[in-house]
Design a protein around this motif. Structure first.
Motif, PDB file in Angstrom:
ATOM      1  N   ASP A  86       0.863  -1.320  -0.167  1.00 54.94           N
ATOM      2  CA  ASP A  86       0.070   0.151  -0.074  1.00 54.94           C
ATOM      3  C   ASP A  86       0.814   1.388  -0.005  1.00 54.94           C
ATOM      4  N   ILE A  87       2.069   1.209   0.209  1.00 53.32           N
ATOM      5  CA  ILE A  87       2.979   2.387   0.302  1.00 53.32           C
ATOM      6  C   ILE A  87       4.094   2.150  -0.473  1.00 53.32           C
ATOM      7  N   ALA A  88       4.498   1.117  -0.947  1.00 51.06           N
ATOM      8  CA  ALA A  88       5.690   0.733  -1.849  1.00 51.06           C
ATOM      9  C   ALA A  88       5.652   1.394  -2.973  1.00 51.06           C
ATOM     10  N   PRO A  89       6.532   1.777  -3.603  1.00 51.92           N
ATOM     11  CA  PRO A  89       6.605   2.367  -5.269  1.00 51.92           C
ATOM     12  C   PRO A  89       5.988   1.221  -5.933  1.00 51.92           C
ATOM     13  N   HIS A  90       5.618   1.642  -7.247  1.00 51.47           N
ATOM     14  CA  HIS A  90       4.902   0.840  -8.076  1.00 51.47           C
ATOM     15  C   HIS A  90       5.520   1.122  -9.487  1.00 51.47           C
ATOM     16  N   GLY A  91       5.622  -0.098 -10.457  1.00 44.69           N
ATOM     17  CA  GLY A  91       6.232   0.152 -11.825  1.00 44.69           C
ATOM     18  C   GLY A  91       5.027  -0.563 -12.648  1.00 44.69           C
ATOM     19  N   ILE A  92       5.114  -0.291 -13.772  1.00 43.70           N
ATOM     20  CA  ILE A  92       4.339  -0.952 -14.971  1.00 43.70           C
ATOM     21  C   ILE A  92       5.095  -2.424 -15.247  1.00 43.70           C
ATOM     22  N   THR A  93       4.048  -3.258 -15.558  1.00 41.18           N
ATOM     23  CA  THR A  93       4.495  -4.488 -15.947  1.00 41.18           C
ATOM     24  C   THR A  93       4.549  -4.857 -17.302  1.00 41.18           C
TER      25      THR A  93
END
Length: 95
Positions: free
Chosen positions: A77-84
């Motif tokens: 919920d707080i970690a950075p996200h990247g596109i798959t």
């Protein structure tokens, strides 16, 4: 075939431009997002307006496998996200 809503499509396009990180008030945007300059400031370049997506949209995209967390040990919920890669392929097919 995955059907996405317009806010989810905007979230994918934003994630395609760079990794998303959590900012204030449950909004996700790029790590190096800057505020635009004032209109009275004529001599500086004007950066692009800050775009954001909500936490709910990021959660929906993560659940459908179109976004991934970049830090697997941290709370998603707080970690950075990247596109798959699946999301990149979806964007190529549905411009």
């Amino acid at each position: 075939m995955v059907t996405l809503t317009p806010p989810q499509i905007r979230g994918l396009k934003l994630a395609k431009d760079g990794d998303l990180s959590l900012q204030a008030s449950k909004k996700w945007t790029h790590r190096n997002a800057r505020l635009p300059f004032a209109k009275a400031d004529c001599f500086q370049e004007r950066p692009i307006k800050i775009k954001f997506v909500t936490t709910a949209t990021v959660g929906e995209l993560r659940a459908s496998g179109l976004l991934k967390t970049l830090d697997p040990v941290a709370d998603p919920d707080i970690a950075p996200h990247g596109i798959t890669m699946a999301a990149k392929m979806w964007l190529l097919k549905h411009k």
